[in-house]
Motif scaffolding. Structure first.
Motif, PDB file in Angstrom:
ATOM      1  N   HIS A  41      79.015  20.115  13.277  1.00  0.00           N
ATOM      2  CA  HIS A  41      77.668  20.577  12.918  1.00  0.00           C
ATOM      3  C   HIS A  41      77.831  21.577  11.785  1.00  0.00           C
ATOM      4  CE1 HIS A  41      77.051  18.910  16.882  1.00  0.00           C
ATOM      5  NE2 HIS A  41      75.741  19.003  16.744  1.00  0.00           N
ATOM      6  N   ALA A  42      77.274  21.248  10.619  1.00  0.00           N
ATOM      7  CA  ALA A  42      77.443  22.161   9.481  1.00  0.00           C
ATOM      8  C   ALA A  42      76.146  22.269   8.696  1.00  0.00           C
ATOM      9  CB  ALA A  42      78.601  21.714   8.614  1.00  0.00           C
ATOM     10  N   ALA A  43      76.074  21.604   7.560  1.00  0.00           N
ATOM     11  CA  ALA A  43      74.976  21.813   6.605  1.00  0.00           C
ATOM     12  C   ALA A  43      73.600  21.548   7.197  1.00  0.00           C
ATOM     13  CB  ALA A  43      75.200  20.931   5.385  1.00  0.00           C
ATOM     14  N   ALA A  44      73.385  20.334   7.737  1.00  0.00           N
ATOM     15  CA  ALA A  44      72.061  19.967   8.248  1.00  0.00           C
ATOM     16  C   ALA A  44      71.661  20.874   9.406  1.00  0.00           C
ATOM     17  CB  ALA A  44      72.063  18.504   8.683  1.00  0.00           C
ATOM     18  N   THR A  45      72.618  21.181  10.277  1.00  0.00           N
ATOM     19  CA  THR A  45      72.357  22.059  11.430  1.00  0.00           C
ATOM     20  C   THR A  45      71.892  23.427  10.956  1.00  0.00           C
ATOM     21  OG1 THR A  45      74.098  20.925  12.647  1.00  0.00           O
ATOM     22  CG2 THR A  45      73.425  23.072  13.486  1.00  0.00           C
ATOM     23  N   LEU A  46      72.626  23.969   9.992  1.00  0.00           N
ATOM     24  CA  LEU A  46      72.299  25.295   9.461  1.00  0.00           C
ATOM     25  C   LEU A  46      70.921  25.292   8.798  1.00  0.00           C
ATOM     26  CD1 LEU A  46      73.686  28.003   9.417  1.00  0.00           C
ATOM     27  CD2 LEU A  46      74.758  27.398   7.259  1.00  0.00           C
ATOM     28  N   ALA A  47      70.628  24.218   8.065  1.00  0.00           N
ATOM     29  CA  ALA A  47      69.333  24.110   7.380  1.00  0.00           C
ATOM     30  C   ALA A  47      68.176  24.122   8.383  1.00  0.00           C
ATOM     31  CB  ALA A  47      69.296  22.825   6.547  1.00  0.00           C
ATOM     32  N   ILE A  48      68.316  23.351   9.463  1.00  0.00           N
ATOM     33  CA  ILE A  48      67.245  23.249  10.466  1.00  0.00           C
ATOM     34  C   ILE A  48      67.063  24.570  11.211  1.00  0.00           C
ATOM     35  CG2 ILE A  48      66.673  22.143  12.685  1.00  0.00           C
ATOM     36  CD1 ILE A  48      68.131  19.611  11.363  1.00  0.00           C
ATOM     37  N   ILE A  49      68.181  25.185  11.610  1.00  0.00           N
ATOM     38  CA  ILE A  49      68.108  26.454  12.338  1.00  0.00           C
ATOM     39  C   ILE A  49      67.509  27.559  11.468  1.00  0.00           C
ATOM     40  CG2 ILE A  49      69.587  28.312  13.241  1.00  0.00           C
ATOM     41  CD1 ILE A  49      68.963  26.086  15.252  1.00  0.00           C
ATOM     42  N   MET A  50      67.823  27.549  10.172  1.00  0.00           N
ATOM     43  CA  MET A  50      67.264  28.563   9.271  1.00  0.00           C
ATOM     44  C   MET A  50      65.757  28.429   9.146  1.00  0.00           C
ATOM     45  SD  MET A  50      69.458  30.730   8.361  1.00  0.00           S
ATOM     46  CE  MET A  50      68.437  31.533   7.144  1.00  0.00           C
ATOM     47  N   VAL A  51      65.263  27.183   9.105  1.00  0.00           N
ATOM     48  CA  VAL A  51      63.814  26.964   9.052  1.00  0.00           C
ATOM     49  C   VAL A  51      63.171  27.500  10.333  1.00  0.00           C
ATOM     50  CG1 VAL A  51      61.994  25.209   9.041  1.00  0.00           C
ATOM     51  CG2 VAL A  51      63.934  24.995   7.487  1.00  0.00           C
ATOM     52  N   GLY A  52      63.797  27.192  11.466  1.00  0.00           N
ATOM     53  CA  GLY A  52      63.279  27.679  12.750  1.00  0.00           C
ATOM     54  C   GLY A  52      63.295  29.187  12.845  1.00  0.00           C
TER      55      GLY A  52
END
Length: 717
Positions: free
Chosen positions: A360-371
């Motif tokens: 879990h790297a880029a996409a995971t970080l992107a989604i969590i940052m939006v949340g």
């Protein structure tokens, strides 16, 4: 003087607000982070986040995100601007680098894996978050959907082992497209629900705007892009600006449609996927600028948000971090197991799917940052996600490496993994470092060079680009002339090359690519300075910058003093791309010097060597000695004798036959066999195709030792 001191103290008062100084600090972090963390093999994505934590508001407080409402226009908001661009850039590259052709080949199985790797982690994650950790409905759905995403962090490992065309790899890549797209749609719904907009109008508006958005992105944008790339062919800079404009237009369009900007960036990548070849100059520019500036800015800004002290305040933060990691790993393992059972794959293929999809790297970080920005999730989840990214990236690397090795050992490599260098095409490159040692190296190159090749020996001198460059270039040309005179004695055609570069290794690597060299022949590495050891020794730098075969030579004695050639061949050397090439060269050398060959190898490698000997129809007398304990390199000394030319076959870091015992082999061999002629061979390898420079994880020796145990856990019969 007082005024100057006051000005300095004001500039360095924390948090630093001078935009020039802020930018300088961030660029320095981006520069030194990989240099400092390379020896301990910390993933780049984690290294930059850690620096953000250290220098952010919860660390030394050098950098701070400024409240735009109270301090507008002071220039420090560049951090927010660049980090936003970096977030969009990550999702754009994720869409751009997906292999659509591989997806089409294995469409049905990719759909199966995409569904399972999406539904299983969510089915486990939601009840754990909602009932065990006690989160509300929306945060639980968001966190659970985050478990369904994955980034192909360990793909370079699969590629280096020569099994990238395997079906298990293809369906994992195809599943990435499906699961990431589905999670981004869920994200749009969650954000809408968090803003209290979920009603009939919301669904109608979302549906219509989504269809319209897709029509523009896949119906109109590719046509415009194709026309633009054809008509404005000569303006390479304009191509990059156009691509950047498409990314931000897509992000803005997604926002207008009620979706998240990162969805727009991801779709922009998918829309331009066919128009930008993966090995094109435009793709190189896109990745270079993203990996050099925008993505590091984003990762540092993430670190600035993380508050490590939260983990110390009580057990809850640690429990959340541990639970998130366990659920993420378990969900992906069950999805890989279910897929391999239904598709009737082997255990090694199952582990390959698990290893590739676990990170879990880029996409995971992107989604969590939006949340986190929308205040849907709290600080504990953000901190827990950083821990999750670190652990899953390491596990993914270990499991993928172990599974790839088992598949290779079973004899299942791609056919094109073997290198065939036509003799009439061969080009050899000899970089000059020390004139005193170059004459025997030139003799060696003459002996092994294909007699069918019309190309001359390319002799290169690289001059450092400094104030002495002009004078040094004149010296270099004199040295080259003396080498040409020596070569003329054996009637060897040579081409003299001189180039200026900021870095010697960079100059050699660039020239090697320019002339399409099949083999680099270097002198033995000399003692290095303290700076070389920190930044990376020249030899290691050359290895990292080239993929061709490399022969490192130490010829202190005339060839006439040698009575035999002993070649030490480590396990799995037969699986390297350049195996046949170096075999042919060593047989040619033995034939020219009329010396017998002895191969020291294990029982698995011996048949592969015999097969090549049979294929090449050699008349050189060859014998074999068995050696199995390759973790003990010093044990090889029992097979050597004082009048033998010793050849050690090694491997670049991360290659199929690489092992910890090969670390620093040149130094150890050079010290132990001081009075003998030595050759150290690094076989050619496939070009390493990184999904993203800041996601590449290469495991440290301690983790590689642990990987054997992890591999055993997953492969017990």
């Amino acid at each position: 003087m007082d005024k100057l001191l006051h000005h300095i103290s004001e500039a360095f008062s924390t948090p630093i607000t001078n935009p020039v100084l802020v930018f300088t600090i961030i660029l320095t972090i981006i520069l030194i982070s990989p240099i400092i963390l390379r020896p301990i093999k910390v993933p780049g994505i984690i290294g930059l986040i850690l620096f953000g934590v250290l220098l952010g508001p919860h660390g030394l407080n050098w950098l701070a995100k400024i409240d735009k409402d109270t301090l507008q226009g002071n220039g420090v908001d560049a951090i927010d601007l660049f980090s936003t661009i970096g977030l969009l850039y990550i999702m754009f590259i994720a869409g751009l680098e997906l292999e659509m052709n591989e997806f089409k080949k294995t469409k049905n199985k990719s759909l199966l894996f995409g569904f399972l790797t999406f539904i299983i982690p969510i089915s486990i994650g939601f009840p754990v978050c909602h009932y065990l950790l006690g989160y509300e409905l929306l945060p639980s759905i968001l966190i659970a959907s985050m478990f369904a995403t994955h980034t192909l962090v360990s793909y370079p490992i699969v590629n280096s082992y020569g099994i990238s065309k395997r079906e298990a790899v293809a369906i994992t890549i195809g599943g990435t497209i499906l699961t990431d797209t589905a999670v981004l749609i869920i994200l749009a719904v969650i954000v809408g629900a968090a803003q209290g907009e979920i009603n009939q109008d919301f669904w109608v508006t979302l549906g219509v705007s989504f269809v319209l958005f897709l029509f523009i992105m896949f119906g109109i944008i590719p046509r415009i892009a194709k026309w633009f790339f054809q008509k404005i062919e000569s303006e390479k800079t304009a191509h990059y600006i156009f691509v950047l404009a498409v990314v931000f237009f897509a992000a803005f369009l997604a926002e207008i449609a009620g979706l998240e900007p990162i969805i727009g960036a991801f779709v922009a990548g998918l829309a331009l996927n066919k128009l930008i070849p993966h090995s094109s100059a435009l793709m190189n520019r896109i990745e270079f600028i993203g990996n050099a500036i925008f993505i590091p800015f984003f990762l540092i800004s993430v670190g600035m948000i993380v508050d490590v002290s939260v983990l110390m305040k009580g057990p809850m933060a640690l429990i959340i971090a541990g639970t998130l990691t366990v659920v993420a790993v378990t969900g992906k393992f069950l999805a890989a197991t279910a897929t391999s059972f239904l598709a009737k794959y082997s255990k090694s293929d199952r582990n390959l799917i698990f290893g590739l999809s676990n990170a879990h790297a880029a996409a995971t970080l992107a989604i969590i940052m939006v949340g986190y920005d929308r205040e849907i999730i709290d600080e504990n989840v953000l901190n827990g996600t950083i821990v999750l990214i670190l652990i899953t990236c390491i596990i993914a690397s270990l499991v993928t490496e172990n599974a790839s090795r088992r598949i290779v050992m079973a004899g299942h490599q791609d056919d094109e993994h073997i290198e065939h260098v036509p003799e009439h095409e061969e080009r050899l490159l000899l970089p000059i470092a020390n004139l005193d040692t170059m004459e025997p190296i030139l003799d060696f190159a003459t002996l092994i060079k294909s007699k069918k090749s019309p190309h001359p020996l390319h002799i290169l001198s690289v001059v450092a680009d400094n104030e002495q460059a002009e004078r040094n270039m004149a010296n270099a040309r004199r040295n080259l002339d003396s080498m040409a005179k020596y070569a003329s004695g054996s009637e060897t055609d040579v081409e003299l090359l001189a180039t200026i570069d900021f870095n010697i290794a960079s100059g050699i690597g660039r020239t090697s690519k320019d002339i399409l060299a099949d083999c680099l022949i270097l002198g033995w590495p000399s003692a290095t300075s303290f700076i070389d050891k920190i930044v990376g020794e020249k030899t290691e730098s050359i290895l990292n910058r080239t993929n061709t075969s490399l022969f490192m030579c130490k010829f202190d004695n005339p060839f006439l003093s040698n009575k035999s050639i002993i070649i030490f061949v480590p396990p799995l050397a037969e699986s390297e791309k350049g195996f046949e090439y170096w075999m042919e060269k060593m047989l040619k050398l033995a034939g020219e010097l009329t010396l017998p060959l002895t191969f020291v190898c294990n029982n698995r490698t011996q048949p592969a060597i015999l097969e090549v000997l049979k294929m090449l129809e050699t008349s050189v007398p060859c014998s074999f000695d068995n050696y199995e304990d390759w973790d003990n390199i010093y044990g090889l000394a029992t097979f050597s004798n004082a009048d033998a030319l010793l050849v050690f076959v090694s491997a670049r870091y991360g290659d199929v036959s690489y092992r910890d015992s090969l670390d620093g082999l040149a130094k150890r061999v050079g010290r132990y066999f001081k009075k003998q002629n030595l050759i150290l061979i690094f076989p050619s390898r496939r070009e390493n195709q990184h999904i993203d420079d800041y996601e590449d994880v290469k495991t440290a020796p301690i983790f590689r030792k642990i990987s054997r145990e992890i591999g055993n856990m997953f492969t017990k019969e």
